[in-house]
Design a protein around this motif. Structure first.
Motif, PDB file in Angstrom:
ATOM      1  N   ASN A   1       2.297   6.025  -6.564  1.00 39.83           N
ATOM      2  CA  ASN A   1       0.900   6.845  -7.781  1.00 39.83           C
ATOM      3  C   ASN A   1       0.920   8.708  -8.086  1.00 39.83           C
ATOM      4  O   ASN A   1       0.862   8.698  -9.015  1.00 39.83           O
ATOM      5  CB  ASN A   1       0.121   6.163  -7.283  1.00 39.83           C
ATOM      6  CG  ASN A   1      -1.275   6.393  -8.123  1.00 39.83           C
ATOM      7  OD1 ASN A   1      -0.769   6.328  -9.128  1.00 39.83           O
ATOM      8  ND2 ASN A   1      -1.977   6.714  -7.825  1.00 39.83           N
ATOM      9  N   LYS A   2       1.687   8.661  -7.330  1.00 44.33           N
ATOM     10  CA  LYS A   2       2.042  10.776  -6.991  1.00 44.33           C
ATOM     11  C   LYS A   2       3.523  10.400  -7.716  1.00 44.33           C
ATOM     12  O   LYS A   2       3.585  11.551  -8.968  1.00 44.33           O
ATOM     13  CB  LYS A   2       2.740  11.250  -5.869  1.00 44.33           C
ATOM     14  CG  LYS A   2       1.860  10.892  -4.491  1.00 44.33           C
ATOM     15  CD  LYS A   2       2.877  10.822  -3.352  1.00 44.33           C
ATOM     16  CE  LYS A   2       1.675  10.666  -1.837  1.00 44.33           C
ATOM     17  NZ  LYS A   2       2.269  11.172  -0.739  1.00 44.33           N
TER      18      LYS A   2
ATOM     19  N   ARG B   1       0.795  -1.399   0.158  1.00 42.48           N
ATOM     20  CA  ARG B   1       0.498  -0.024  -0.132  1.00 42.48           C
ATOM     21  C   ARG B   1       0.876   1.027   0.482  1.00 42.48           C
ATOM     22  O   ARG B   1       0.876   2.116  -0.824  1.00 42.48           O
ATOM     23  CB  ARG B   1      -0.805  -0.232   1.213  1.00 42.48           C
ATOM     24  CG  ARG B   1      -1.200   1.329   1.236  1.00 42.48           C
ATOM     25  CD  ARG B   1      -2.738   1.978   0.196  1.00 42.48           C
ATOM     26  NE  ARG B   1      -3.482   0.870  -0.232  1.00 42.48           N
ATOM     27  CZ  ARG B   1      -4.308   1.099  -1.089  1.00 42.48           C
ATOM     28  NH1 ARG B   1      -3.460   2.087  -1.906  1.00 42.48           N
ATOM     29  NH2 ARG B   1      -4.583   0.190  -2.063  1.00 42.48           N
ATOM     30  N   ASP B   2       1.865   1.497   1.287  1.00 41.44           N
ATOM     31  CA  ASP B   2       2.969   2.344   0.618  1.00 41.44           C
ATOM     32  C   ASP B   2       3.503   2.235  -0.880  1.00 41.44           C
ATOM     33  O   ASP B   2       3.848   4.019  -1.096  1.00 41.44           O
ATOM     34  CB  ASP B   2       3.714   2.171   2.049  1.00 41.44           C
ATOM     35  CG  ASP B   2       3.160   2.131   3.103  1.00 41.44           C
ATOM     36  OD1 ASP B   2       2.245   2.741   3.439  1.00 41.44           O
ATOM     37  OD2 ASP B   2       3.566   1.359   3.991  1.00 41.44           O
TER      38      ASP B   2
ATOM     39  N   ASN C   1      -7.268   3.410 -12.708  1.00 41.38           N
ATOM     40  CA  ASN C   1      -7.044   3.104 -11.758  1.00 41.38           C
ATOM     41  C   ASN C   1      -7.121   1.298 -12.204  1.00 41.38           C
ATOM     42  O   ASN C   1      -8.580   0.733 -12.824  1.00 41.38           O
ATOM     43  CB  ASN C   1      -8.430   2.138 -10.990  1.00 41.38           C
ATOM     44  CG  ASN C   1      -8.817   3.632  -9.765  1.00 41.38           C
ATOM     45  OD1 ASN C   1      -7.489   4.511  -9.380  1.00 41.38           O
ATOM     46  ND2 ASN C   1     -10.416   4.344  -9.639  1.00 41.38           N
TER      47      ASN C   1
ATOM     48  N   ASP D   1       1.458   3.799  -3.397  1.00 39.54           N
ATOM     49  CA  ASP D   1       0.541   5.075  -2.869  1.00 39.54           C
ATOM     50  C   ASP D   1       1.943   6.558  -3.489  1.00 39.54           C
ATOM     51  O   ASP D   1       1.288   7.484  -4.056  1.00 39.54           O
ATOM     52  CB  ASP D   1      -0.259   5.498  -1.886  1.00 39.54           C
ATOM     53  CG  ASP D   1      -1.063   4.582  -1.368  1.00 39.54           C
ATOM     54  OD1 ASP D   1      -2.183   5.025  -2.527  1.00 39.54           O
ATOM     55  OD2 ASP D   1      -1.617   4.915   0.186  1.00 39.54           O
ATOM     56  N   GLU D   2       2.841   6.483  -3.056  1.00 36.22           N
ATOM     57  CA  GLU D   2       4.527   6.754  -3.057  1.00 36.22           C
ATOM     58  C   GLU D   2       4.501   7.075  -5.032  1.00 36.22           C
ATOM     59  O   GLU D   2       4.682   7.910  -5.228  1.00 36.22           O
ATOM     60  CB  GLU D   2       5.234   6.070  -2.566  1.00 36.22           C
ATOM     61  CG  GLU D   2       6.656   6.917  -2.626  1.00 36.22           C
ATOM     62  CD  GLU D   2       6.797   8.073  -2.301  1.00 36.22           C
ATOM     63  OE1 GLU D   2       7.075   9.523  -2.665  1.00 36.22           O
ATOM     64  OE2 GLU D   2       5.906   8.469  -1.334  1.00 36.22           O
TER      65      GLU D   2
END
Length: 305
Positions: free
Chosen positions: A59-60, A52-53, A67, A56-57
């Motif tokens: 995806n920035k 998850r981390d 999606n 999300d990182e």
């Protein structure tokens, strides 16, 4: 008859037990699914947070146009081999961006520390994002060396890339002028273990050199530009204002004149040379003692006669 029924009942119970032990479990975290066996729940929960981390990182940095539902599958060694054509046991993870699937081999996943898993998950996640950032229907294709080199760079080399074998392979190739031409590792890496090691090492080296000389911001711009241009090398030239083949020469010359020199090679291999020297001294001492004792025995035999 009673004996047969008893045996049959035991077999049934064993089947039920084995099925429950080895049954597949799943953990859901938004768009990420972790599939694992029941006895690997603790590992699966650890990987879920890391995934998850990492997702999300990334995806920035590489925003996806849509999606995706990502599946991460924890496998034992035998099941992992079903996904891999390579029987190299050192391979710990695989990413299939076309299926948004990451397969991890649970054996030896804690090779040195928990950081190993973080790097492994980041490495495979990068492959997923890189694959999804390219329009698959347009026929665009990333060079294999770039795909692997960038994933290694992003995941801090996954530790083993900085190990003695990888560094030794790269040093030797620079000194002997035996680097692999990047054209030869554009579609695939060699099957030979020694050549494969060098392919990974120089792929990381050239990406690391690229980021250090032009900055990380330009690197992420290159990734973004790959969605605009049909070919990777066009994206590279438009981002850095230099064609890749000219840049490759700069990378080679720079490394040949700096780090990978004979004095550096000798200094980093001093322990090996000392061990060889000790071995040679021990050998000559043994030979000397052997002939000295032989001479003494011969002299004693002559005196007795």
């Amino acid at each position: 008859m009673f004996f047969i029924k008893t045996i049959f009942s035991i077999v049934i119970l064993l089947c039920i037990f084995s099925t429950s032990v080895f049954a597949s479990e799943k953990i859901l975290d938004g768009n990420i699914t972790i599939e694992y066996q029941k006895n690997d729940e603790k590992l699966a929960l650890t990987i879920k947070k890391m995934a998850r981390d990492s997702f999300d990182e990334l995806n920035k940095k590489i925003p996806l146009n849509k999606n995706i539902n990502l599946e991460i599958k924890l496998c034992d060694k035998d099941e992992f081999r079903k996904f891999s054509n390579d029987q190299n046991d050192s391979i710990q993870g695989l990413a299939f961006s076309s299926e948004n699937l990451i397969v991890l081999k649970k054996e030896n996943i804690f090779r040195n520390s928990k950081e190993d898993i973080v790097n492994l998950v980041s490495h495979e996640m990068f492959h997923i994002f890189l694959g999804n950032s390219i329009d698959k229907k347009s026929g665009k294709k990333l060079p294999r060396w770039f795909n692997e080199g960038t994933a290694l760079w992003y995941s801090s080399g996954i530790n083993e890339i900085f190990s003695y074998n990888y560094q030794n392979s790269l040093q030797t190739a620079f000194l002997n002028d035996s680097l692999i031409n990047f054209d030869y590792i554009e579609d695939s890496f060699p099957n030979n273990q020694e050549a494969m090691t060098l392919a990974y090492a120089q792929s990381l080296s050239i990406i690391d050199f690229l980021v250090k000389n032009y900055g990380e911001e330009k690197f992420w711009l290159l990734i973004k530009n790959m969605t605009k241009y049909e070919f990777f090398y066009d994206s590279f030239q438009n981002t850095y204002n230099i064609d890749f083949y000219s840049f490759q020469k700069i990378w080679k010359i720079n490394n040949s004149k700096s780090i990978y020199t004979w004095d550096y090679y000798l200094s980093t291999h001093i322990n090996n040379f000392i061990e060889v020297l000790i071995g040679l001294v021990a050998f000559f001492v043994f030979i000397s003692m052997h002939f000295r004792n032989k001479k003494k025995r011969r002299k004693l035999e002559e005196e007795e006669n």
